[in-house]
Design a protein around this motif. Structure first.
Motif, PDB file in Angstrom:
ATOM      1  N   SER A  35       0.816  -1.213   0.000  1.00 49.43           N
ATOM      2  CA  SER A  35       0.000   0.000   0.000  1.00 49.43           C
ATOM      3  C   SER A  35       0.848   1.260   0.000  1.00 49.43           C
ATOM      4  O   SER A  35       1.923   1.307   0.606  1.00 49.43           O
ATOM      5  N   LEU A  60      -3.773   3.683  -0.379  1.00 48.60           N
ATOM      6  CA  LEU A  60      -4.332   4.347   0.802  1.00 48.60           C
ATOM      7  C   LEU A  60      -3.492   5.581   1.129  1.00 48.60           C
ATOM      8  O   LEU A  60      -2.331   5.676   0.758  1.00 48.60           O
ATOM      9  N   THR A  66      -9.509   8.704   8.614  1.00 51.20           N
ATOM     10  CA  THR A  66     -10.893   8.310   8.899  1.00 51.20           C
ATOM     11  C   THR A  66     -11.430   7.316   7.869  1.00 51.20           C
ATOM     12  O   THR A  66     -12.520   6.769   8.049  1.00 51.20           O
ATOM     13  N   THR A  67     -10.689   7.084   6.789  1.00 57.08           N
ATOM     14  CA  THR A  67     -11.151   6.181   5.725  1.00 57.08           C
ATOM     15  C   THR A  67     -10.525   4.796   5.806  1.00 57.08           C
ATOM     16  O   THR A  67     -10.791   3.943   4.954  1.00 57.08           O
ATOM     17  N   GLU A  69     -10.742   2.161   7.833  1.00 53.76           N
ATOM     18  CA  GLU A  69     -11.484   0.938   8.167  1.00 53.76           C
ATOM     19  C   GLU A  69     -11.891   0.189   6.902  1.00 53.76           C
ATOM     20  O   GLU A  69     -11.834  -1.048   6.855  1.00 53.76           O
ATOM     21  N   THR A  70     -12.304   0.932   5.852  1.00 50.95           N
ATOM     22  CA  THR A  70     -12.688   0.264   4.602  1.00 50.95           C
ATOM     23  C   THR A  70     -11.476  -0.385   3.938  1.00 50.95           C
ATOM     24  O   THR A  70     -11.609  -1.419   3.281  1.00 50.95           O
ATOM     25  N   LYS A  71     -10.295   0.216   4.119  1.00 46.34           N
ATOM     26  CA  LYS A  71      -9.073  -0.367   3.552  1.00 46.34           C
ATOM     27  C   LYS A  71      -8.731  -1.684   4.253  1.00 46.34           C
ATOM     28  O   LYS A  71      -8.235  -2.618   3.620  1.00 46.34           O
ATOM     29  N   THR A  73     -10.919  -3.790   5.586  1.00 44.96           N
ATOM     30  CA  THR A  73     -11.866  -4.773   5.046  1.00 44.96           C
ATOM     31  C   THR A  73     -11.402  -5.286   3.690  1.00 44.96           C
ATOM     32  O   THR A  73     -11.440  -6.494   3.411  1.00 44.96           O
ATOM     33  N   GLU A  74     -10.937  -4.358   2.848  1.00 39.94           N
ATOM     34  CA  GLU A  74     -10.426  -4.732   1.529  1.00 39.94           C
ATOM     35  C   GLU A  74      -9.191  -5.617   1.649  1.00 39.94           C
ATOM     36  O   GLU A  74      -9.050  -6.613   0.909  1.00 39.94           O
ATOM     37  N   SER A  77      -9.954  -9.192   2.730  1.00 43.08           N
ATOM     38  CA  SER A  77     -10.607  -9.953   1.660  1.00 43.08           C
ATOM     39  C   SER A  77      -9.617 -10.483   0.622  1.00 43.08           C
ATOM     40  O   SER A  77      -9.943 -11.407  -0.129  1.00 43.08           O
ATOM     41  N   ALA A 122      -8.012  -0.355  13.382  1.00 43.10           N
ATOM     42  CA  ALA A 122      -8.991  -0.959  12.483  1.00 43.10           C
ATOM     43  C   ALA A 122      -8.713  -2.440  12.259  1.00 43.10           C
ATOM     44  O   ALA A 122      -9.639  -3.236  12.088  1.00 43.10           O
TER      45      ALA A 122
END
Length: 264
Positions: A35, A60, A66-67, A69-71, A73-74, A77, A122
Motif C-alpha cells: 500500500s 491508501l 478516517t477512511t 477501516e474500509t481499507k 476490510t479490503e 478480503s 482498524a
C-alpha cells in the motif's frame, strides 16, 4: 528463515524501506499486500518481486485516517486473513521548530501517528478474533532521541513508541506481537521528501542520508527482526546506536553532544 504462507501488509511500500522490504519478503515466500498513495509505483515494486502473483495492491493515504477501516476490510478480503501489518508509511521533516508552522506539525502527526494508529486499531479486532497477529512499526532512532531540525518528526515517532509499548502490554494475552524498528540513516529519498517549515518538500538529499545503510541491507535486517518477533531493534550506524545508549545512561552528556549538531 521463511515467511511461507504468511500474509504481510506493508504500508509506504512504493519506495525506500517499504519497497525493499517487499522485495525481501517476497524472496522469503510471503503473500503480500502493498500500500501507498501511488498505484503506478506500487505496480513497479510488484514487478520487481519474486512472486508477483502473490502480491495484492491497495492504495491508501494515511493522512485520510478516517477512511482506513474500509481499507482493512479490503485487505482482509485479499487472502482471507492477515498475519503481519508493517506500519511503514510516513514523512520526515527538516526545519527549525521556530520556523515550522503548526499546520506542518499537524500534518506530520496526522500521517506518522494518527494514520498509523487508525490503521492499527482498524485491524486489531481481526488479530484478536484469530488470536494471532504481529504489528511492526518503522519508527526512528529519532523516536528515542530528538535532534535538531526534526522536532515534529521526533514527536510523532516518540508518540508511536508510547502507543505501541502500551498496546503490546494490552494484547499479549491475545498472542499479538509488536516490533518497533528504529532506523538510523538509510539511503532512501526520505530527506528529499521531508517537509520544511512552510510545508514544502526539501528536495535535497542530506549527506548523512546519502551515506546511510543501503536499503537492501536494511530490509534484510528488518525482515530478520520481524521473523524473530523482536520487541525493539536499532538498525543504524555506530554513532546513532551510541546516541541511544548515551541517552539512557548519560543523558546530560547526550544533550551536550546534540547541541553541537548542525542546525543549518
Amino acid at each position: 528463515m521463511s515467511f511461507n504462507n504468511k500474509v504481510i501488509w506493508i504500508t509506504g511500500a512504493s519506495s525506500g524501506i517499504g519497497k525493499h522490504l517487499a522485495i525481501e519478503c517476497s524472496n522469503l515466500n510471503a503473500k503480500l499486500i502493498l500500500s501507498s498513495r501511488n498505484l503506478d509505483s506500487l505496480k513497479a515494486v510488484k514487478a520487481l518481486c519474486k512472486n508477483p502473483d502473490n502480491i495484492k495492491l491497495i492504495t491508501l493515504d494515511l493522512e485520510n485516517y478516517t477512511t482506513l477501516e474500509t481499507k482493512v476490510t479490503e485487505a482482509i478480503s485479499c487472502y482471507g486473513s492477515i498475519d503481519i501489518l508493517v506500519n511503514n508509511g510516513g514523512i520526515s521533516q527538516r526545519s527549525l521548530a521556530k520556523e515550522t508552522s503548526v499546520e506542518v506539525d499537524k500534518r506530520i502527526m496526522d500521517i506518522n501517528y494518527l494514520g498509523t494508529i487508525a490503521l492499527t486499531k482498524a485491524l486489531l479486532p481481526h488479530f484478536i478474533k484469530q488470536q494471532n497477529g504481529h504489528f511492526v512499526v518503522t519508527t526512528s532512532i529519532v523516536g528515542k532521541i530528538g535532534t535538531p531540525l526534526r522536532s515534529s518528526y521526533a514527536a510523532s515517532k516518540h508518540a508511536l513508541h508510547g502507543f505501541f509499548d502500551s498496546l503490546r502490554a494490552e494484547t499479549h494475552k491475545d498472542n499479538i506481537a509488536v516490533t518497533l524498528v528504529c532506523p538510523g540513516f538509510v539511503n532512501t529519498n526520505i530527506s528529499l521528501n521531508a517537509l520544511t517549515g512552510n510545508g514544502k518538500a526539501q528536495n535535497k538529499m542530506d549527506t548523512a542520508t546519502k551515506n546511510g545503510i543501503a536499503p537492501e541491507r536494511f530490509a534484510q535486517l528488518m525482515a530478520k527482526a520481524i521473523y524473530k518477533k523482536k520487541q525493539e531493534v536499532y538498525i543504524a550506524g555506530f554513532k546513532e546506536k551510541l546516541g541511544v545508549y548515551t541517552k539512557r545512561f548519560f543523558p546530560k552528556l547526550l544533550s551536550k553532544m546534540i547541541r553541537k549538531l548542525s542546525v543549518t
